[in-house]
Enzyme design. Structure first.
Site, PDB file in Angstrom:
ATOM      1  N   ARG A  52       0.847  -1.207   0.000  1.00 20.70           N
ATOM      2  CA  ARG A  52       0.000   0.000   0.000  1.00 20.70           C
ATOM      3  C   ARG A  52       0.880   1.253   0.000  1.00 20.70           C
ATOM      4  NH1 ARG A  52      -1.533   1.651   4.570  1.00 20.70           N
ATOM      5  NH2 ARG A  52      -2.296  -0.327   5.408  1.00 20.70           N
ATOM      6  N   TYR A 104     -17.701  15.016 -15.987  1.00 17.99           N
ATOM      7  CA  TYR A 104     -18.006  13.581 -15.943  1.00 17.99           C
ATOM      8  C   TYR A 104     -19.060  13.295 -14.859  1.00 17.99           C
ATOM      9  CZ  TYR A 104     -17.132   8.620 -15.113  1.00 17.99           C
ATOM     10  OH  TYR A 104     -17.279   7.274 -14.929  1.00 17.99           O
ATOM     11  N   ASP A 176      -9.077  17.743 -15.739  1.00 18.48           N
ATOM     12  CA  ASP A 176      -9.280  16.329 -16.045  1.00 18.48           C
ATOM     13  C   ASP A 176      -8.961  16.174 -17.534  1.00 18.48           C
ATOM     14  OD1 ASP A 176     -10.313  13.860 -16.826  1.00 18.48           O
ATOM     15  OD2 ASP A 176     -11.944  13.920 -15.351  1.00 18.48           O
ATOM     16  N   LYS A 201      -9.140   4.778 -19.468  1.00 14.85           N
ATOM     17  CA  LYS A 201      -9.501   5.195 -20.825  1.00 14.85           C
ATOM     18  C   LYS A 201      -8.265   5.121 -21.742  1.00 14.85           C
ATOM     19  CE  LYS A 201     -13.249   5.838 -18.495  1.00 14.85           C
ATOM     20  NZ  LYS A 201     -13.654   7.110 -17.925  1.00 14.85           N
TER      21      LYS A 201
HETATM   22  C1  LIG Z   1     -14.062   7.625 -16.662  1.00 13.34           C
HETATM   23  C2  LIG Z   1     -13.781   9.009 -16.305  1.00 13.34           C
HETATM   24  C3  LIG Z   1     -13.502   9.368 -14.976  1.00 13.34           C
HETATM   25  C4  LIG Z   1     -13.540   8.368 -13.829  1.00 13.34           C
HETATM   26  O1  LIG Z   1     -12.573   7.386 -13.952  1.00 13.34           O
HETATM   27  P1  LIG Z   1     -12.773   5.877 -13.414  1.00 13.34           P
HETATM   28  O2  LIG Z   1     -11.486   5.242 -13.797  1.00 13.34           O
HETATM   29  O3  LIG Z   1     -13.961   5.307 -14.110  1.00 13.34           O
HETATM   30  O4  LIG Z   1     -12.973   5.954 -11.951  1.00 13.34           O
HETATM   31  C5  LIG Z   1     -13.213  10.695 -14.709  1.00 13.34           C
HETATM   32  N1  LIG Z   1     -13.212  11.622 -15.673  1.00 13.34           N
HETATM   33  C6  LIG Z   1     -13.486  11.314 -16.963  1.00 13.34           C
HETATM   34  C7  LIG Z   1     -13.461  12.390 -17.993  1.00 13.34           C
HETATM   35  C8  LIG Z   1     -13.779  10.016 -17.326  1.00 13.34           C
HETATM   36  O5  LIG Z   1     -14.074   9.720 -18.588  1.00 13.34           O
END
Ligand SMILES: *Cc1c(COP(=O)(O)O)cnc(C)c1O
Length: 387
Positions: A52, A104, A176, A201
Site C-alpha cells: 500500500r 463527468y 481532467d 480510458k
Molecule cells: C471515466 C472518467 C472518470 C472516472 O474514472 P474511473 O477510472 O472510471 O474511476 C473521470 N473523468 C473522466 C473524464 C472520465 O471519462
C-alpha cells in the site's frame, strides 16, 4: 516555460519506467506481485515495507506517467474517481470549489453527494471566462475543477485563460485530461496545478484496467497526496500498474489511429441526411474549433452526434451495430457507442441533463482503431435499418 523532456512522448512512453530489470536483464520489468517485503533485521529493508505504501511496479508506472504530462510527480490510484477523491481530501475542510457545469457524471455525483459534506461546491460554465471571473469573485474558491473537452458535449475550455484568471484570484486549477490523453494536450504546461486522468480510458487503452492518476509539480502537495493515498488506501495494484505500463507504450500510435478514424467518421456523419448535427473538435463547425487548435495537438477519438428523431430511432440504431459495442467507458482500441441519457449520464437529474443538452437523440462514439471502411459500413447499415 522550462522544457523538462529532451525526448519525444512516444519515446518516453516506451522507455521511462520501462528500463530493463537490473537483476536479470529481462527487457520487460517483472510484476512485483507482493504485499510485503522481507526485512534483514527490524527496520532494515531495501526501501519497501508494504505494497500500500510502496511497490516497484507502481513506482515505475508513476515515473512514466509523470514524464508523459511533463510533471515532476505522479500518484496513481485504483480508479479515476479515487484520484479525484484524494484531491478533495487534500484540500482544507470547508474549502470553496468551483467546478465546470458539464463534468463527468461520476465527478458530479462525488461532488454533490459525498465531498459536499466537507466542501462547498459551485458550478459554472468554464467555457465562458466572463462567468468564471464572476464566480471567482463571488465564491472565492480554493480550487477550480475543469474538464476539457467535456463529456459528452465536447465543449472546450481555454485552459491558459482559465489558469491565468484562477491565479489572479488565488485559486488552484485541476484539469481532467482523460479525453485528450497526454498525447494531445498537456494542461500543466498551460498553467494548471494538477492533471487528473482516468487511466481506464486512453492511457491504458485496452479496456482491461480501471485506474487513475494525478500529475503535478508541487513537491509539498505531492507529499500530501502520497500520504493520503497511503492512509486511505486507494492505491493501484501491482498487476494493474504493469498492465498500464504495457498499454501506455502504444499511446502515440493509438491516439493517431483514433484521431484519423474519428475525423473521417465525423466528416461522414456531418453529411448524413439522418443526422441532425455532429460535435467533434476537429470539425470547423465546432464552436470552439479555434481554441482546440490552439491548445491541443490533435482532436481525439470521441464524437457526439444528434440522430434525427428521438429515443425510438436512437434505440434501433444502437441495436443494429456490429463493430460498435454498446457499452459505457471509452478510449479502448475497440469502438464503443452509447446513449448518455440512459447510460453514462443517467445519474444527472433530468432538468440538469436537458439544460446541458443531453437529449434522447444524443449518441456518443468512442472511435476505435478498426479499419475505418468497416466502421463506416457498419454505421451505414445501422442507419438503413433505422429509417
Ligand atoms: C471515466 C472518467 C472518470 C472516472 O474514472 P474511473 O477510472 O472510471 O474511476 C473521470 N473523468 C473522466 C473524464 C472520465 O471519462
Amino acid at each position: 516555460m522550462k522544457k523538462k523532456n529532451k525526448f519525444g512522448l512516444a519515446t518516453r512512453a516506451l522507455h521511462v519506467g520501462n528500463e530493463p530489470d537490473p537483476t536479470t536483464g529481462a527487457i520487460i520489468p517483472p510484476i512485483f506481485q507482493t504485499s510485503t517485503y522481507v526485512q534483514a533485521a527490524p527496520g532494515e529493508h531495501k526501501g519497501f515495507e508494504y505494497t500500500r505504501t510502496h511497490n516497484p511496479t507502481r513506482r515505475r508506472l508513476e515515473a512514466c506517467l509523470a514524464s508523459l504530462e511533463n510533471a515532476d510527480f505522479c500518484v496513481t490510484t485504483s480508479s479515476g474517481m479515487a484520484a479525484t477523491m484524494l484531491i478533495m481530501q487534500a484540500l482544507p475542510a470547508n474549502s470553496s470549489v468551483l467546478c465546470g457545469d458539464d463534468v463527468y457524471g461520476g465527478t458530479f455525483r462525488l461532488f454533490t453527494t459525498v465531498s459536499n459534506d466537507r466542501h462547498k461546491f459551485n458550478f459554472v460554465d468554464t467555457t465562458d471566462l466572463k462567468k468564471v471571473e464572476k464566480a471567482l469573485k463571488e465564491f472565492k474558491p480554493k480550487l477550480v475543477w475543469a474538464e476539457t473537452p467535456t463529456n459528452p458535449l465536447l465543449k472546450i475550455t481555454d485552459i491558459k485563460g482559465l489558469c491565468d484568471l484562477a491565479k489572479k484570484y488565488g485559486a488552484m486549477v485541476v484539469v481532467d485530461n482523460t479525453f485528450m490523453s497526454p498525447y494531445f494536450q498537456n494542461p500543466l504546461t498551460l498553467g494548471a496545478d494538477f492533471v487528473v486522468h482516468s487511466l481506464t480510458k486512453y492511457i491504458n487503452g485496452h479496456s482491461d484496467v480501471v485506474g487513475g492518476a494525478i500529475m503535478l509539480n508541487d513537491k509539498k502537495m505531492h507529499e500530501k497526496l502520497y500520504k493520503l493515498q497511503n492512509s486511505i488506501g486507494p492505491c493501484a495494484s501491482p498487476f494493474d500498474s504493469w498492465l498500464v505500463l504495457r498499454g501506455v507504450k502504444t499511446l502515440a500510435v493509438r491516439m493517431e489511429a483514433h484521431q484519423k478514424n474519428a475525423m473521417k467518421i465525423a466528416t461522414w456523419l456531418e453529411k448524413n441526411a439522418n443526422v441532425e448535427s455532429v460535435v467533434y473538435p476537429g470539425l470547423k463547425s465546432h464552436p470552439q474549433h479555434k481554441i482546440a487548435q490552439k491548445q491541443m495537438s490533435g482532436f481525439g477519438g470521441m464524437i457526439t452526434f444528434f440522430i434525427k428523431g428521438g429515443l425510438k430511432e436512437s434505440r434501433q440504431f444502437l441495436k443494429s451495430l456490429t463493430f460498435f459495442s454498446l457499452a459505457e467507458s471509452l478510449g479502448g482500441v475497440e469502438s464503443l457507442i452509447e446513449h448518455p441519457a440512459i447510460m453514462t449520464h443517467a445519474s444527472i437529474p433530468l432538468a440538469n441533463r436537458l439544460k446541458i443538452g443531453i437529449t434522447d437523440n444524443l449518441i456518443r462514439i468512442s472511435v476505435g482503431i478498426e479499419d475505418c471502411d468497416d466502421l463506416l459500413q457498419d454505421l451505414e447499415q445501422a442507419f438503413e435499418s433505422t429509417y
